[in-house]
Design an enzyme around this catalytic site. Structure first.
Site, PDB file in Angstrom:
ATOM      1  N   TYR A  98      21.013 -11.067 -10.284  1.00  0.00           N
ATOM      2  CA  TYR A  98      21.670 -11.025 -10.734  1.00  0.00           C
ATOM      3  C   TYR A  98      22.223 -10.776  -9.155  1.00  0.00           C
ATOM      4  O   TYR A  98      22.338 -10.232  -8.009  1.00  0.00           O
ATOM      5  CB  TYR A  98      21.901  -9.975 -11.270  1.00  0.00           C
ATOM      6  CG  TYR A  98      23.572  -9.773 -11.716  1.00  0.00           C
ATOM      7  CD1 TYR A  98      23.866  -9.824 -12.377  1.00  0.00           C
ATOM      8  CD2 TYR A  98      23.887  -8.810 -10.613  1.00  0.00           C
ATOM      9  CE1 TYR A  98      25.915  -9.754 -12.484  1.00  0.00           C
ATOM     10  CE2 TYR A  98      25.138  -8.497 -10.782  1.00  0.00           C
ATOM     11  CZ  TYR A  98      26.325  -8.315 -11.965  1.00  0.00           C
ATOM     12  OH  TYR A  98      27.501  -8.201 -11.924  1.00  0.00           O
ATOM     13  N   TRP A 101      26.729 -11.702  -7.125  1.00  0.00           N
ATOM     14  CA  TRP A 101      28.090 -11.943  -6.266  1.00  0.00           C
ATOM     15  C   TRP A 101      27.601 -13.173  -5.281  1.00  0.00           C
ATOM     16  O   TRP A 101      28.580 -14.632  -4.891  1.00  0.00           O
ATOM     17  CB  TRP A 101      29.073 -10.882  -5.933  1.00  0.00           C
ATOM     18  CG  TRP A 101      29.945 -10.558  -7.072  1.00  0.00           C
ATOM     19  CD1 TRP A 101      29.006 -10.449  -7.773  1.00  0.00           C
ATOM     20  CD2 TRP A 101      31.052 -10.495  -7.370  1.00  0.00           C
ATOM     21  NE1 TRP A 101      30.319  -9.855  -9.587  1.00  0.00           N
ATOM     22  CE2 TRP A 101      31.444  -9.967  -8.243  1.00  0.00           C
ATOM     23  CE3 TRP A 101      31.796 -11.314  -6.787  1.00  0.00           C
ATOM     24  CZ2 TRP A 101      32.709  -9.778  -9.006  1.00  0.00           C
ATOM     25  CZ3 TRP A 101      33.615 -11.576  -7.423  1.00  0.00           C
ATOM     26  CH2 TRP A 101      33.413 -10.555  -8.069  1.00  0.00           C
TER      27      TRP A 101
HETATM   28  P1  PGD Z   1      26.193  -7.636  -3.533  1.00  0.00           P
HETATM   29  O1  PGD Z   1      26.645  -6.647  -2.686  1.00  0.00           O
HETATM   30  O2  PGD Z   1      27.375  -8.911  -3.581  1.00  0.00           O
HETATM   31  O3  PGD Z   1      25.681  -6.660  -4.456  1.00  0.00           O
HETATM   32  O4  PGD Z   1      26.247  -6.484  -7.226  1.00  0.00           O
HETATM   33  P2  PGD Z   1      25.381  -7.436  -6.373  1.00  0.00           P
HETATM   34  O5  PGD Z   1      24.553  -8.057  -6.209  1.00  0.00           O
HETATM   35  O6  PGD Z   1      26.694  -9.251  -6.729  1.00  0.00           O
HETATM   36  O7  PGD Z   1      25.542  -8.641  -3.771  1.00  0.00           O
HETATM   37  C1  PGD Z   1      25.663  -9.590  -3.195  1.00  0.00           C
HETATM   38  C2  PGD Z   1      24.268 -10.734  -1.695  1.00  0.00           C
HETATM   39  O8  PGD Z   1      23.920 -11.629  -1.806  1.00  0.00           O
HETATM   40  C3  PGD Z   1      24.553  -9.868  -0.778  1.00  0.00           C
HETATM   41  O9  PGD Z   1      23.278  -9.107   0.048  1.00  0.00           O
HETATM   42  C4  PGD Z   1      24.823 -11.208  -0.009  1.00  0.00           C
HETATM   43  O10 PGD Z   1      24.342 -11.055   1.465  1.00  0.00           O
HETATM   44  C5  PGD Z   1      23.911 -11.915  -0.701  1.00  0.00           C
HETATM   45  N1  PGD Z   1      25.160 -13.484  -0.062  1.00  0.00           N
HETATM   46  C6  PGD Z   1      26.285 -13.590   0.163  1.00  0.00           C
HETATM   47  N2  PGD Z   1      25.709 -14.578   0.161  1.00  0.00           N
HETATM   48  C7  PGD Z   1      24.629 -15.486  -0.523  1.00  0.00           C
HETATM   49  C8  PGD Z   1      24.538 -17.140   0.563  1.00  0.00           C
HETATM   50  O11 PGD Z   1      25.088 -18.009   0.412  1.00  0.00           O
HETATM   51  N3  PGD Z   1      22.610 -17.162  -0.454  1.00  0.00           N
HETATM   52  C9  PGD Z   1      21.806 -15.705  -0.717  1.00  0.00           C
HETATM   53  N4  PGD Z   1      20.651 -16.374  -0.088  1.00  0.00           N
HETATM   54  N5  PGD Z   1      22.719 -14.661  -0.044  1.00  0.00           N
HETATM   55  C10 PGD Z   1      23.628 -14.494  -0.426  1.00  0.00           C
HETATM   56  C11 PGD Z   1      27.070  -6.246  -7.279  1.00  0.00           C
HETATM   57  C12 PGD Z   1      27.411  -4.738  -8.998  1.00  0.00           C
HETATM   58  O12 PGD Z   1      27.008  -3.589  -8.486  1.00  0.00           O
HETATM   59  C13 PGD Z   1      28.209  -4.711  -9.419  1.00  0.00           C
HETATM   60  S1  PGD Z   1      29.147  -6.870 -10.108  1.00  0.00           S
HETATM   61  C14 PGD Z   1      29.268  -3.881 -10.377  1.00  0.00           C
HETATM   62  S2  PGD Z   1      30.834  -4.502 -11.163  1.00  0.00           S
HETATM   63  C15 PGD Z   1      28.432  -2.744 -10.256  1.00  0.00           C
HETATM   64  N6  PGD Z   1      29.315  -1.956  -9.908  1.00  0.00           N
HETATM   65  C16 PGD Z   1      28.334  -0.794  -9.690  1.00  0.00           C
HETATM   66  C17 PGD Z   1      29.192   0.776  -9.599  1.00  0.00           C
HETATM   67  O13 PGD Z   1      30.850   0.575  -9.930  1.00  0.00           O
HETATM   68  N7  PGD Z   1      29.123   1.855  -9.563  1.00  0.00           N
HETATM   69  C18 PGD Z   1      27.737   1.601  -9.266  1.00  0.00           C
HETATM   70  N8  PGD Z   1      27.369   3.006  -9.133  1.00  0.00           N
HETATM   71  N9  PGD Z   1      27.155   0.951  -9.141  1.00  0.00           N
HETATM   72  C19 PGD Z   1      27.373  -0.530  -9.193  1.00  0.00           C
HETATM   73  N10 PGD Z   1      26.518  -1.482  -9.421  1.00  0.00           N
HETATM   74  C20 PGD Z   1      26.936  -2.613  -9.389  1.00  0.00           C
END
Ligand code: PGD
Length: 763
Positions: free
Chosen positions: A111, A113
């Site tokens: 999972y 983004w």
């Molecule tokens: P990101 O920080 O976007 O969080 O959780 P998610 O895991 O999506 O992580 C994306 C990672 O992908 C980053 O580390 C980035 O460096 C890496 N990345 C970006 N581009 C690339 C690429 O091209 N290749 C590779 N291999 N890596 C890449 C998000 C999730 O967190 C979501 S959607 C929600 S809505 C939730 N919200 C909450 C909340 O409201 N409250 C709490 N306590 N916890 C939550 N967690 C959830």
């Protein structure tokens, strides 16, 4: 490319152009964007930051002892390895797991983004790779964003995508709505983001237009900043997690005063009488009056009654933020708001009805594009097993045990290998100390990352991925008219490779090079994916430029569908001919199907179910752990915009003056937040924009244990997920409940530990 050398690119937080010259990166927002998102300013410092991963790394314990459960994950050393050697070793391990245990022992839910380009979308790449090379993987379903609502809404209103993406638009609100009742608000920091990129941030302007026309906004929730000042909102400050009780009391008042739309309820809803009996107290002896709700919600009864009366006879739009359902019993406020909107008879009217999740993300409340957008085909998954996404730690810790999900009893599989790219579970999951234990159980954890996130630091094999700025792609989402030719801005960092190239290298080693790549280079894939859109344009008789023309132009304006209110408007106009895709074809206020599942934590109609975790002596404050404003989730936390919002390097928590004074805490102090699950440090900002009894700490500060060798170590940076609880919303949806928990807070007086989260291991 423009005359100054800026090239077009896109991110989830906005379309922009950039130039990289003499080691300096400059970014400019899209000129057509009326309200650009400052988060693009994270790019310049992030591009060549020391937190980037420069070469493949393998955890020493895994290298020396081979695959297997290992308590050293998260505190071990890393050994650099050449690409060919690491890919050979990983291909061998993937082959071992496939041959000895089958693809059902691989978790590829992965999972996250990742980044905005539609081809290099890391999650799609992982899925395609595992399908074509191993024959499949255990997947995850639903999202951390909308775990409860995405399961509930199809039972009661229709498909989740239809309800969120083809419903009431910002434009309709600006033109028609009299009153917006916004449970949890519509914070711009959330709508500033849209998966796949967005060229115009219209939300602030739309709320401004609505208010200037005379529309009133009422914000229900504990944080005043959840609606922008442009909305001019009245703030009904409520206790977190109590919206369902308030909604029931509003319905009670409407019914008691005969203000509910009985003709609408009779014609368009299923099961209202059963629900009405519950609301009026005929089934459980407790009428859900305003006086009943007042102490639960923390609002005077007279204010609740006055609000109910005010809703009557107006064009009302009820909105519910995702955050309300990211909590214990998160299904209930989503369902209760559906019932409230029905009682007001507002479904399907221009600017009226139920805008579930409007403002939660940038692609809701807009028109849909009229042609298909590029998507990477993921192949066929031969494994049918799945988990609801937020049950990852449960699965790894309890293989073979059963749990309930959407009316089924399911069994957690035994996972040997976890493959992750494009996500950060040490950001997104709850109870991180528990997650640490869970990841120690597997044989092998593989992570592709562009930076040393905590997830990378727990992996056995860490493969450096390029950042979006270092490759070509196509940026598009189904609700923004601009498709962007994402030109590469800078060369790859260190030895980083595109996820696609990494997977292609592995697929060749596993004898599946051709099925994975189909013989295409990246640029040939982009051209191939673009063709769907081009053909769609052609079939509409629109100008359909060739791929090269699109690439050279830098973007392409796509036609949009009409703003027609979607299936709910059609249902209002013709309830028989355009029945809803629910069991009864109507809005299900009572669902016989859900009732039949027999789940005590999700009965057959909206119900007030008090949360188990409530403030008490050891943890007397509610903690709201919501989305950050200066980055997307944990992405580029080391970028300039994100760092500038911290204080003394720590994430900033907001506290009410009374709560701070009671604990001898002053503005700018460093505090320790703690409960039975963990503890973290944060800086404090004191504000009366938060309800007393509540503290708010956004997510996204990288997990930074003071001593990585120690279990349950203090996070010195301010990651609230060391405090949150890892339970599902209910047995119906098993969604994430990370939004609300309870904590105590004290002033931190010790020596301030350094932030080490961005230092590569061993640096
Ligand atoms: P990101 O920080 O976007 O969080 O959780 P998610 O895991 O999506 O992580 C994306 C990672 O992908 C980053 O580390 C980035 O460096 C890496 N990345 C970006 N581009 C690339 C690429 O091209 N290749 C590779 N291999 N890596 C890449 C998000 C999730 O967190 C979501 S959607 C929600 S809505 C939730 N919200 C909450 C909340 O409201 N409250 C709490 N306590 N916890 C939550 N967690 C959830």
């Amino acid at each position: 490319m423009n005359d100054l050398g800026f090239r077009p690119h896109s991110s989830h937080w906005g379309v922009f152009s950039a130039r990289y010259q003499n080691d300096v990166l400059e970014v400019l927002p899209h000129p057509g964007d009326p309200d650009p998102n400052g988060v693009i300013d994270n790019f310049p410092a992030a591009l060549r930051h020391r937190a980037r991963i420069a070469q493949p790394m393998v955890r020493r314990g895994w290298l020396e002892n081979g695959p297997g459960p290992d308590d050293r994950r998260g505190r071990d050393e890393y050994v650099p390895m050449a690409w060919d050697a690491v890919l050979d070793r990983l291909a061998e391990e993937l082959g071992r797991v496939r041959d000895d245990f089958g693809p059902g022992a691989v978790f590829g839910g992965s999972y996250g983004w990742s980044s905005a380009g539609r081809f290099h979308h890391a999650q799609s790449q992982v899925h395609r790779f595992l399908n074509t090379t191993l024959g499949g993987y255990v997947k995850s379903v639903n999202s951390y964003s909308s775990g409860a609502s995405s399961v509930l809404l199809p039972h009661i209103l229709g498909g989740y995508e239809q309800v969120t993406k083809r419903n009431v638009t910002w434009d309709q609100m600006a033109k028609h709505t009299d009153l917006v009742l916004a449970f949890g608000g519509m914070a711009l920091k959330n709508s500033m983001v849209a998966g796949g990129g967005i060229s115009q941030h219209v939300e602030r302007g739309s709320m401004d237009r609505a208010r200037q026309r005379g529309c009133a906004f009422i914000l229900v929730g504990p944080l005043r900043a959840d609606l922008p000042t442009e909305a001019g909102a009245e703030w009904l400050s409520t206790i977190p997690g109590t919206d369902t009780a308030l909604m029931l009391a509003l319905i009670h008042t409407l019914v008691a005063e005969n203000l509910h739309d009985q003709a609408f309820l009779a014609r368009y809803t299923e099961g209202w009488p059963v629900f009405e009996q519950y609301v009026m107290g005929e089934t459980d002896g407790q009428p859900k009056t305003a006086a009943w709700a007042a102490p639960i919600v923390g609002v005077p009864a007279a204010d609740i009654v006055a609000l109910a009366r005010r809703l009557h006879g107006k064009r009302v739009l009820v909105t519910v933020a995702h955050s309300l359902q990211r909590a214990e019993h998160g299904e209930q406020p989503v369902w209760a708001a559906a019932a409230l909107t029905a009682a007001l008879g507002q479904y399907g009217l221009p600017g009226g009805g139920y805008g579930y999740a409007l403002g939660a993300i940038g692609y809701y409340g807009r028109r849909n594009i009229a042609v298909p957008s590029p998507t990477l085909p993921q192949g066929r998954n031969g494994v049918t097993e799945f988990i609801p996404v937020a049950r990852i730690a449960d699965m790894l810790l309890n293989p073979g045990t059963t749990y309930r999900y959407n009316g089924q009893t399911k069994t957690y599989p035994q996972i040997k290998l976890v493959y992750w790219a494009g996500g950060n579970p040490f950001h997104h999951h709850q109870d991180l100390n528990r997650l640490r234990q869970a990841f120690r159980r597997v044989d092998t954890l593989v992570v592709h990352e562009l930076a040393w996130t905590a997830t990378a630091r727990h992996a056995d094999i860490v493969l450096p991925a390029t950042m979006t700025l270092e490759r070509s792609d196509i940026g598009a989402n189904g609700n923004d008219s601009l498709m962007v030719a994402m030109h590469p801005i800078a060369p790859p960092f260190g030895e980083a490779r595109d996820d696609y190239d990494i997977f292609a290298g592995l697929a060749h080693r596993l004898g599946a090079g051709e099925p994975f790549t189909e013989g295409r280079t990246t640029q040939q894939w982009l051209e191939h994916l673009y063709e769907r859109t081009r053909r769609g344009l052609e079939s509409l008789g629109r100008p359909a430029p060739s791929f090269q023309e699109f690439w050279d132009a830098g973007s392409l304006e796509l036609p949009m569908q009409d703003d027609d209110g979607g299936h709910i408007r059609a249902f209002r106009q013709d309830p028989d001919g355009s029945a809803l895709p629910t069991p009864s074809g109507k809005i299900e206020i009572y669902s016989a199907k859900i009732a039949g599942f027999g789940e005590p934590d999700c009965p057959g109609h909206p119900t007030w179910l008090p949360p188990v975790e409530i403030p008490r002596a050891a943890a007397p404050l509610h903690l709201i752990a919501n989305q950050p404003a200066t980055r997307l989730h944990s992405q580029l936390d080391f970028g300039g915009h994100s760092l500038a919002s911290k204080h003394r390097g720590r994430e900033v928590a907001c506290m009410h003056p009374a709560d701070a004074a009671a604990r001898g805490i002053a503005d700018g102090d460093i505090v320790r937040l703690f409960n039975q699950r963990g503890a973290c440090l944060a800086a404090v900002r004191i504000t009366d924009g938060i309800r007393a009894g509540v503290i708010q700490l956004p997510t996204g500060a990288w997990y930074d244990p003071a001593d990585p060798a120690e279990d349950n170590s203090l996070c010195v940076h301010g990651n609230p997920n060391v405090l949150t609880r890892d339970i599902g919303t209910s047995a119906l949806a098993q969604g994430c409940t990370g939004q609300i928990t309870t904590v105590e807070v004290e002033r931190f007086t010790g020596n301030l530990p350094p932030i080490q989260a961005y230092d590569p291991p061993g640096a």
